[in-house]
Write an enzyme that holds these catalytic residues in place. Structure first.
Site, short mmCIF file in Angstrom:
data_model
loop_
_atom_site.label_atom_id
_atom_site.label_comp_id
_atom_site.label_asym_id
_atom_site.label_seq_id
_atom_site.Cartn_x
_atom_site.Cartn_y
_atom_site.Cartn_z
N GLY A 27 69.23 23.85 2.75
CA GLY A 27 70.44 23.58 3.56
C GLY A 27 71.62 23.07 2.74
O GLY A 27 71.53 22.75 1.55
N LEU A 49 73.38 20.23 3.13
CA LEU A 49 73.35 18.81 2.74
C LEU A 49 72.54 18.61 1.46
O LEU A 49 72.95 17.89 0.55
CB LEU A 49 72.77 17.96 3.87
N VAL A 56 58.35 24.44 10.03
CA VAL A 56 57.88 23.06 10.24
C VAL A 56 57.02 22.89 11.50
O VAL A 56 56.39 21.85 11.68
CB VAL A 56 59.04 22.04 10.31
N LYS A 114 71.76 12.07 10.53
CA LYS A 114 72.39 12.06 11.85
C LYS A 114 72.47 13.49 12.39
O LYS A 114 72.36 14.42 11.59
CB LYS A 114 73.76 11.41 11.76
N ASP A 120 73.50 6.44 7.65
CA ASP A 120 74.89 6.52 8.07
C ASP A 120 75.63 6.38 6.76
O ASP A 120 75.73 5.28 6.22
CB ASP A 120 75.26 5.39 9.04
N HIS A 121 76.11 7.51 6.22
CA HIS A 121 76.58 7.44 4.83
C HIS A 121 77.78 6.52 4.65
O HIS A 121 78.07 6.09 3.54
CB HIS A 121 76.83 8.84 4.25
N LYS A 140 79.14 3.55 1.41
CA LYS A 140 80.44 3.58 0.72
C LYS A 140 80.76 2.20 0.14
O LYS A 140 80.57 1.18 0.81
CB LYS A 140 81.55 4.00 1.71
N ASP A 180 80.21 12.25 17.43
CA ASP A 180 80.03 12.63 16.03
C ASP A 180 80.54 11.54 15.08
O ASP A 180 80.03 11.41 13.96
CB ASP A 180 80.78 13.95 15.77
N HIS A 229 79.66 5.97 12.72
CA HIS A 229 80.49 5.38 11.66
C HIS A 229 81.44 4.29 12.18
O HIS A 229 81.49 3.19 11.63
CB HIS A 229 81.31 6.47 10.96
N LYS A 261 93.93 12.96 5.51
CA LYS A 261 92.56 12.45 5.53
C LYS A 261 92.58 11.01 5.01
O LYS A 261 93.14 10.74 3.95
CB LYS A 261 91.70 13.30 4.59
P1 NAD Z 1 71.70 23.49 7.39
O1 NAD Z 1 71.76 24.28 8.65
O2 NAD Z 1 72.54 23.91 6.24
O3 NAD Z 1 70.19 23.46 6.87
C1 NAD Z 1 69.10 23.36 7.75
C2 NAD Z 1 67.81 23.48 6.96
O4 NAD Z 1 66.71 23.45 7.88
C3 NAD Z 1 67.66 24.80 6.18
O5 NAD Z 1 67.03 24.48 4.96
C4 NAD Z 1 66.72 25.63 7.06
O6 NAD Z 1 65.93 26.56 6.34
C5 NAD Z 1 65.83 24.54 7.60
N1 NAD Z 1 65.15 24.94 8.84
C6 NAD Z 1 65.72 25.23 10.05
N2 NAD Z 1 64.74 25.53 10.93
C7 NAD Z 1 63.56 25.44 10.29
C8 NAD Z 1 62.20 25.62 10.66
N3 NAD Z 1 61.85 25.96 11.91
N4 NAD Z 1 61.24 25.42 9.73
C9 NAD Z 1 61.57 25.07 8.47
N5 NAD Z 1 62.83 24.87 8.06
C10 NAD Z 1 63.82 25.07 8.95
O7 NAD Z 1 71.95 21.98 7.79
P2 NAD Z 1 72.58 20.82 6.88
O8 NAD Z 1 74.06 20.90 6.96
O9 NAD Z 1 71.93 20.82 5.55
O10 NAD Z 1 72.19 19.50 7.69
C11 NAD Z 1 70.86 18.98 7.72
C12 NAD Z 1 70.87 17.71 8.56
O11 NAD Z 1 71.79 16.79 8.01
C13 NAD Z 1 71.32 17.92 10.01
O12 NAD Z 1 70.64 16.99 10.81
C14 NAD Z 1 72.80 17.56 9.97
O13 NAD Z 1 73.28 17.12 11.23
C15 NAD Z 1 72.77 16.42 8.96
N6 NAD Z 1 74.04 16.20 8.28
C16 NAD Z 1 74.61 17.16 7.52
C17 NAD Z 1 75.79 16.90 6.86
C18 NAD Z 1 76.43 17.93 5.98
O14 NAD Z 1 77.46 17.59 5.36
N7 NAD Z 1 75.91 19.11 5.85
C19 NAD Z 1 76.42 15.67 7.00
C20 NAD Z 1 75.80 14.69 7.78
C21 NAD Z 1 74.62 14.97 8.41
#
Ligand code: NAD
Length: 479
Positions: free
Chosen positions: A16, A18, A87, A149, A178-179, A183, A236, A241, A340
């Site tokens: 993903g 993050l 999963v 989150k 909670d990033h 900070k 959100d 935050h 920002k």
């Molecule tokens: P993303 O959609 O980019 O990644 C999701 C990940 O979950 C992928 O690796 C996908 O393969 C995996 N996945 C989905 N369904 C699956 C399944 N059934 N089995 C196995 N793997 C599965 O999401 P992201 O942006 O990386 O965010 C991940 C978490 O972090 C979320 O809860 C999001 O709300 C939180 N978050 C993200 C950010 C950000 O900046 N991206 C910021 C704050 C919080």
């Protein structure tokens, strides 16, 4: 002296956004600085079919900007293994356990495990349940779970989620990220308040008139339209935050700097918030920018063209306890705003006898993109008479200092390795915050509270300005 920490990280959601943008670079910086020794390993898991080699290339790509040398990067990436699966599938965890046990002995990790849930919260309960059932929780070392989150979408759903996770782990094993709490300048709130007698003595209803918290973004919803349209700024940004920042600013003094003391004081102040009234909360949404260069929210990709989702919230939160005696904290956060910024403005009262007719002084805590403090005071204007002129005492960190200071995820992951839960959201804070947010949401729904539109690239709708004007106040920051 850095203390080396050994552990196996199992990252769910390893392919993903993050993981790529934040987690791999943060782990690399910890490795580079010696906080992670050679005794660490990472298992990345997600749906895609990746080989270990491919995964290690992805990790190399993610750390490209900070890598010391190709060789150093490769040596770091060699600790990463990948396992693809769904999963929800029990078999997955059986294979995962075998790999975890193998890496545990290969890297001599003493059974220390960090499970990082970087996936949609709808999977959290399923994952923690399987981790327990399929015995991925080790008997000898520590077992800690990092949770991203959003933690639920209202009090009921967050409670259900929490209950689900607590079937397999204890509260003291959970690290809800909670990033903002990672900070530098948010952490500095406590040192400013409790390591300076000057502020300690004046951080109360007698000296402070009100506070302002601004978390403004210039970006719109980008590719996250589908998620955002179901959520909105209140859920959100404010629930997590803003409420965390507010509690750090207004909590009573802890007796000592310990996780429980800090958490309890934060919960106390969240419990002391006055029941919100609908006229104190502005629900905004951006329309097209005045110059036509930026599109309206409703025309964004994957957003309902009739959406009533809030992309902006301004509000007055009143603290109703002995320390504050109904002191208001004005908050605002939104997308597509002029600039920002994350900043806090503490506005003090006029001097008691007001012999010089002074302008209320204020302290600004710059969180992002600037970092530091600015205290604006009244000085005597040079020349005859006793007229006043504003004067600012400032300490802003240089770009170089900011560049070299650890990023939030880096510090938070290190805290997890050390077992320090202070900078994570405890269930007490999360639940109190949701209860408060639910009340606002309900008021908006019950009263059909109108959306206040604002042009993209502005500081929000006129109602956000009127909110302060009706109290005889104004926003300190008006870019
Ligand atoms: P993303 O959609 O980019 O990644 C999701 C990940 O979950 C992928 O690796 C996908 O393969 C995996 N996945 C989905 N369904 C699956 C399944 N059934 N089995 C196995 N793997 C599965 O999401 P992201 O942006 O990386 O965010 C991940 C978490 O972090 C979320 O809860 C999001 O709300 C939180 N978050 C993200 C950010 C950000 O900046 N991206 C910021 C704050 C919080």
């Amino acid at each position: 002296m850095t203390q080396e920490n050994k552990a196996l990280f199992i990252i769910f959601g390893a392919t993903g956004d993050l993981a790529h943008r934040k987690l791999y670079p943060a782990l690399y910086r910890l490795y580079k600085k010696g906080f992670l020794s050679e005794q660490f390993a990472v298992i990345g898991t997600a749906r895609r079919e990746w080989s270990d080699d491919y995964y290690q290339d992805v990790v190399m790509d993610a750390i490209e900007d900070s890598v010391e040398s190709e060789e150093h990067g490769r040596s770091f990436a060699s600790h990463f293994r990948y396992q693809s699966h769904n999963v929800k599938d029990t078999e997955h965890y059986v294979t995962l356990k075998k790999l975890a046990d193998t890496l545990d002995s290969e890297y001599d990790l003493d059974g220390n495990r960090v499970f990082y849930l970087s996936m949609s919260p709808s999977f959290f309960g399923t994952i923690t349940d399987h981790l327990k059932q399929e015995k991925l929780i080790s008997d000898n070392g520590f077992n800690r779970v990092i949770i991203e989150k959003p933690f639920g979408s209202d009090y009921e759903s967050s409670k259900a989620l929490n209950d689900d996770i607590l079937e397999s782990f204890d509260e003291n094993q959970l690290y809800r990220i909670d990033h903002y709490l990672g900070k530098e300048m948010i952490q500095s709130i406590l040192t400013l308040r409790f390591a300076n007698r000057l502020f300690e003595n004046s951080w109360n209803k007698d000296a402070i008139d009100h506070m302002q918290i601004t978390l403004s973004e210039q970006l719109g919803v980008e590719e996250r339209g589908e998620y955002y349209d179901k959520s909105g700024a209140l859920k959100d940004m404010v629930q997590n935050h803003v409420m965390q920042v507010l509690s750090l600013l207004t909590m009573d003094a802890p007796k000592s700097y310990t996780t429980n003391e800090v958490r309890n004081k934060k919960v106390d102040v969240l419990k002391a918030l006055k029941t919100p009234v609908v006229t104190d909360f502005v629900r905004g949404q951006y329309s097209e920018s005045e110059d036509g260069s930026v599109t309206a929210y409703r025309l964004e990709d994957k957003v309902n063209p009739h959406s009533t989702t809030d992309t902006f919230v301004a509000g007055k939160i009143v603290i109703d306890n002995d320390t504050w005696d109904k002191m208001p904290v004005y908050i605002r956060t939104g997308k597509r705003m002029t600039k920002k910024s994350t900043r806090i403005d503490i506005v003090f009262k006029q001097s008691e006898n007001n012999i010089f007719n002074d302008t209320p002084t204020h302290l600004t805590i710059h969180v992002d993109p600037f970092e530091g403090f600015e205290l604006t005071l009244n000085d005597k204007k040079i020349g005859p008479g006793m007229d006043l002129t504003p004067m600012t005492l400032g300490s802003l960190r240089s770009e170089e200092t900011i560049e070299n200071s650890p990023e939030a995820y880096e510090k938070l992951i290190l805290d997890v390795l050390r077992g320090d839960e202070t900078h994570f959201a405890h269930w007490g804070e999360v639940s109190e915050s949701w209860k408060f947010i639910d009340q606002i949401k309900r008021l908006w729904e019950d009263t059909n509270h109108p959306i206040a539109f604002y042009p993209a690239l502005s500081m929000g709708p006129k109602e956000a300005f009127e909110l302060l004007e009706k109290d005889g106040r104004q926003w300190v920051w008006n870019p």
